[in-house]
Design a protein around this motif. Structure first.
Motif, PDB file in Angstrom:
ATOM      1  N   LYS A 299      35.092  34.029  45.883  1.00 20.35           N
ATOM      2  CA  LYS A 299      35.307  34.038  47.337  1.00 20.35           C
ATOM      3  C   LYS A 299      36.768  33.739  47.672  1.00 20.35           C
ATOM      4  CE  LYS A 299      30.574  32.823  48.681  1.00 20.35           C
ATOM      5  NZ  LYS A 299      29.702  31.816  49.343  1.00 20.35           N
ATOM      6  N   THR A 300      37.375  32.854  46.897  1.00 21.45           N
ATOM      7  CA  THR A 300      38.796  32.556  47.110  1.00 21.45           C
ATOM      8  C   THR A 300      39.643  33.777  46.785  1.00 21.45           C
ATOM      9  OG1 THR A 300      38.435  30.224  46.573  1.00 21.45           O
ATOM     10  CG2 THR A 300      40.696  31.050  46.416  1.00 21.45           C
ATOM     11  N   LEU A 301      39.323  34.454  45.693  1.00 20.15           N
ATOM     12  CA  LEU A 301      40.093  35.627  45.303  1.00 20.15           C
ATOM     13  C   LEU A 301      39.939  36.751  46.330  1.00 20.15           C
ATOM     14  CD1 LEU A 301      41.949  36.731  43.097  1.00 20.15           C
ATOM     15  CD2 LEU A 301      39.911  37.649  41.966  1.00 20.15           C
ATOM     16  N   ALA A 302      38.758  36.886  46.897  1.00 17.62           N
ATOM     17  CA  ALA A 302      38.561  37.905  47.934  1.00 17.62           C
ATOM     18  C   ALA A 302      39.436  37.630  49.148  1.00 17.62           C
ATOM     19  CB  ALA A 302      37.089  37.954  48.334  1.00 17.62           C
ATOM     20  N   ALA A 303      39.621  36.347  49.457  1.00 17.98           N
ATOM     21  CA  ALA A 303      40.460  35.977  50.601  1.00 17.98           C
ATOM     22  C   ALA A 303      41.940  36.108  50.282  1.00 17.98           C
ATOM     23  CB  ALA A 303      40.138  34.549  51.043  1.00 17.98           C
ATOM     24  N   HIS A 304      42.313  35.917  49.010  1.00 21.48           N
ATOM     25  CA  HIS A 304      43.715  35.949  48.598  1.00 21.48           C
ATOM     26  C   HIS A 304      43.850  36.765  47.310  1.00 21.48           C
ATOM     27  CE1 HIS A 304      44.443  32.804  51.571  1.00 21.48           C
ATOM     28  NE2 HIS A 304      43.447  32.114  51.039  1.00 21.48           N
ATOM     29  N   PRO A 305      43.673  38.078  47.386  1.00 22.86           N
ATOM     30  CA  PRO A 305      43.687  38.910  46.168  1.00 22.86           C
ATOM     31  C   PRO A 305      45.026  38.900  45.438  1.00 22.86           C
ATOM     32  CG  PRO A 305      43.700  40.271  48.168  1.00 22.86           C
ATOM     33  CD  PRO A 305      43.427  38.866  48.609  1.00 22.86           C
ATOM     34  N   GLU A 306      46.088  38.485  46.114  1.00 17.78           N
ATOM     35  CA  GLU A 306      47.403  38.439  45.460  1.00 17.78           C
ATOM     36  C   GLU A 306      47.422  37.465  44.285  1.00 17.78           C
ATOM     37  OE1 GLU A 306      47.976  39.227  49.893  1.00 17.78           O
ATOM     38  OE2 GLU A 306      46.864  37.780  48.664  1.00 17.78           O
ATOM     39  N   LEU A 307      46.512  36.487  44.292  1.00 14.03           N
ATOM     40  CA  LEU A 307      46.489  35.502  43.209  1.00 14.03           C
ATOM     41  C   LEU A 307      46.332  36.167  41.845  1.00 14.03           C
ATOM     42  CD1 LEU A 307      44.271  32.698  44.787  1.00 14.03           C
ATOM     43  CD2 LEU A 307      46.636  32.428  43.977  1.00 14.03           C
ATOM     44  N   GLU A 308      45.512  37.195  41.777  1.00 11.90           N
ATOM     45  CA  GLU A 308      45.273  37.847  40.486  1.00 11.90           C
ATOM     46  C   GLU A 308      46.564  38.419  39.928  1.00 11.90           C
ATOM     47  OE1 GLU A 308      41.812  40.560  38.408  1.00 11.90           O
ATOM     48  OE2 GLU A 308      42.037  40.578  40.590  1.00 11.90           O
ATOM     49  N   GLY A 309      47.367  39.042  40.779  1.00 12.92           N
ATOM     50  CA  GLY A 309      48.632  39.613  40.327  1.00 12.92           C
ATOM     51  C   GLY A 309      49.648  38.558  39.915  1.00 12.92           C
ATOM     52  N   ILE A 310      49.638  37.424  40.618  1.00 14.65           N
ATOM     53  CA  ILE A 310      50.556  36.336  40.271  1.00 14.65           C
ATOM     54  C   ILE A 310      50.271  35.838  38.857  1.00 14.65           C
ATOM     55  CG2 ILE A 310      51.123  33.924  40.776  1.00 14.65           C
ATOM     56  CD1 ILE A 310      50.758  34.696  43.773  1.00 14.65           C
ATOM     57  N   PHE A 311      48.998  35.595  38.556  1.00 15.89           N
ATOM     58  CA  PHE A 311      48.649  35.077  37.235  1.00 15.89           C
ATOM     59  C   PHE A 311      48.764  36.153  36.157  1.00 15.89           C
ATOM     60  CE2 PHE A 311      47.299  31.600  39.769  1.00 15.89           C
ATOM     61  CZ  PHE A 311      47.314  30.487  38.932  1.00 15.89           C
ATOM     62  N   ALA A 312      48.647  37.421  36.566  1.00 15.00           N
ATOM     63  CA  ALA A 312      48.829  38.511  35.609  1.00 15.00           C
ATOM     64  C   ALA A 312      50.265  38.586  35.113  1.00 15.00           C
ATOM     65  CB  ALA A 312      48.416  39.841  36.232  1.00 15.00           C
ATOM     66  N   GLN A 313      51.218  38.016  35.851  1.00 16.52           N
ATOM     67  CA  GLN A 313      52.594  37.925  35.368  1.00 16.52           C
ATOM     68  C   GLN A 313      52.714  36.902  34.237  1.00 16.52           C
ATOM     69  OE1 GLN A 313      55.746  37.456  38.398  1.00 16.52           O
ATOM     70  NE2 GLN A 313      54.150  37.709  39.947  1.00 16.52           N
ATOM     71  N   ILE A 314      51.928  35.835  34.340  1.00 18.45           N
ATOM     72  CA  ILE A 314      52.042  34.717  33.401  1.00 18.45           C
ATOM     73  C   ILE A 314      51.307  34.998  32.099  1.00 18.45           C
ATOM     74  CG2 ILE A 314      51.590  32.259  33.085  1.00 18.45           C
ATOM     75  CD1 ILE A 314      51.697  31.995  36.169  1.00 18.45           C
ATOM     76  N   SER A 315      50.088  35.543  32.187  1.00 19.07           N
ATOM     77  CA  SER A 315      49.221  35.693  31.015  1.00 19.07           C
ATOM     78  C   SER A 315      49.878  36.390  29.831  1.00 19.07           C
ATOM     79  CB  SER A 315      47.937  36.437  31.412  1.00 19.07           C
ATOM     80  OG  SER A 315      47.092  35.624  32.186  1.00 19.07           O
ATOM     81  N   PRO A 316      50.564  37.523  30.003  1.00 18.86           N
ATOM     82  CA  PRO A 316      51.093  38.233  28.828  1.00 18.86           C
ATOM     83  C   PRO A 316      52.107  37.435  28.014  1.00 18.86           C
ATOM     84  CG  PRO A 316      51.112  39.657  30.766  1.00 18.86           C
ATOM     85  CD  PRO A 316      50.830  38.274  31.251  1.00 18.86           C
ATOM     86  N   LEU A 317      52.700  36.420  28.616  1.00 16.77           N
ATOM     87  CA  LEU A 317      53.736  35.642  27.931  1.00 16.77           C
ATOM     88  C   LEU A 317      53.175  34.441  27.172  1.00 16.77           C
ATOM     89  CD1 LEU A 317      56.523  35.672  30.666  1.00 16.77           C
ATOM     90  CD2 LEU A 317      56.114  37.302  28.809  1.00 16.77           C
ATOM     91  N   LEU A 318      51.886  34.182  27.328  1.00 19.12           N
ATOM     92  CA  LEU A 318      51.262  33.041  26.654  1.00 19.12           C
ATOM     93  C   LEU A 318      50.708  33.496  25.308  1.00 19.12           C
ATOM     94  CD1 LEU A 318      49.401  31.405  29.674  1.00 19.12           C
ATOM     95  CD2 LEU A 318      51.448  30.536  28.511  1.00 19.12           C
TER      96      LEU A 318
END
Length: 355
Positions: A299-318
């Motif tokens: 429900k939070t992601l539906a309200a703020h879908p930009e969050l997924e893209g923000i974390f998608a920047q971080i994941s590949p570098l871990l």
């Protein structure tokens, strides 16, 4: 290995720090289910007392590649995470990322255990957590065996958790699964780089330090040996006398000191680099995948879908190596998880120092 570190007061301090932290036993990346964990989780949610953020400090930061998003101003998010080294570092990354995106963030990291954090997410009392695919699949979803192929394991937990009101974001290369390690010297002497290479060792050198749980798990030591064609209990395979049981923290030092040739480790533990150990590649893909990924309350992601893209920047570098380096800064160098997370995110350009 410890005696090979540089002398002097700095070297002595480092040796003492490594020895102290080798004794730590709290760094468990995957869930161990049980009545106690469930009771803790229920207590957190049902008593109404809530969880006070025990260590909510993060450094002040300015915007980098993570920019404030529309609708974030005044919106509240809660980040949760577990109270082990890796969980704290990842949790602080999530707090910093959400703050950089403009959200008002409640820092609920440092929670004791996997089941309590899972309960917080399922109840909508937390919005974001970094979670491990294998933990969700085996412990939360109670499947009898894991999926070694990493993309397939991520897809499986992603699909099942949608029905639980949770959405998995892009997984990281970081795979904090079980592994076996040898000293760098042993790896060079016998040409060891994969688990298949164990068969190269003379039988008297096929000695193992493992923790009791790994020794008895259905996805643990015995089945792993069988998967790699080594007969446990056989004088021509791995005799029982070659197997030593140790507390998880003691395995690292025992392997380093030569009490055994091969020690059970977690793939992203900072002690691997601190003690000069080589992790053997699981070339026949026995161990389940434990990739880390951000998980959002749907429900939070539906309200703020930009969050997924923000974390998608971080994941590949871990990656495994990145996380070992970060864990080492906390466990050996004594730095604060929040500072370690901040400095890494600043180096990657996600954040800047406070204006």
């Amino acid at each position: 290995m410890l005696d090979k570190l540089q002398g002097g007061s700095a070297g002595a301090r480092l040796r003492r720090a490594i020895r102290r932290n080798i004794r730590r036993t709290i760094r468990r990346p995957r869930a161990r289910t049980g009545a106690v964990a469930v009771a803790i989780a229920g207590g957190l949610l049902l008593t109404g007392c809530g969880l006070a953020p025990a260590a909510s400090y993060v450094p002040a930061a300015g915007s980098g590649s993570i920019r404030p998003v529309d609708g974030a101003a005044g919106a509240k998010l809660t980040v949760t995470g577990r109270n082990n080294t890796e969980g704290l570092i990842l949790g602080k990354m999530a707090v910093l990322a959400a703050k950089a995106a403009g959200f008002e963030v409640s820092d609920l990291t440092n929670v004791p255990g996997s089941q309590p954090t899972r309960s917080l997410m399922l109840a909508g009392k937390a919005d974001i957590i970094w979670e491990y695919t294998g933990t969700a699949w085996l412990s939360f979803m109670a499947h009898p065996s894991g999926i070694p192929e990493q993309d397939a394991q991520w897809q499986a937990v992603h699909d099942e958790d949608l029905g639980n009101g949770l959405t998995w974001g892009a997984k990281a290369p970081l795979n904090n699964t079980y592994a076996l390690a040898v000293t760098n010297e042993t790896a060079a002497k016998y040409g060891l780089s994969t688990l298949s290479d164990i068969a190269k060792l003379p039988v008297d050198q096929r000695t193992f330090c493992v923790e009791p749980e790994f020794n008895s798990r259905p996805d643990g030591f015995g089945p792993m040996l069988k998967h790699y064609g080594l007969d446990r209990g056989s004088d021509s395979g791995v005799p029982e006398r070659n197997i030593g049981l140790y507390d998880v923290g003691a395995v690292y030092s025992a392997t380093d000191k030569g009490e055994c040739t091969l020690g059970e480790v977690f793939a992203t533990d900072g002690r691997i680099d601190a003690l000069g150990l080589t992790v053997l590649t699981d070339d026949k893909k026995f161990f389940p995948a434990y990739n880390v990924a951000p998980v959002f309350y749907s429900k939070t992601l539906a309200a703020h879908p930009e969050l997924e893209g923000i974390f998608a920047q971080i994941s590949p570098l871990l990656t495994d190596q990145t996380m070992r380096n970060l864990n080492l800064k906390v466990d050996v160098d004594g730095q604060e998880p929040a500072d370690v997370a901040f400095e890494w995110m600043k180096e990657q350009g996600f954040l800047t120092g406070a204006p």
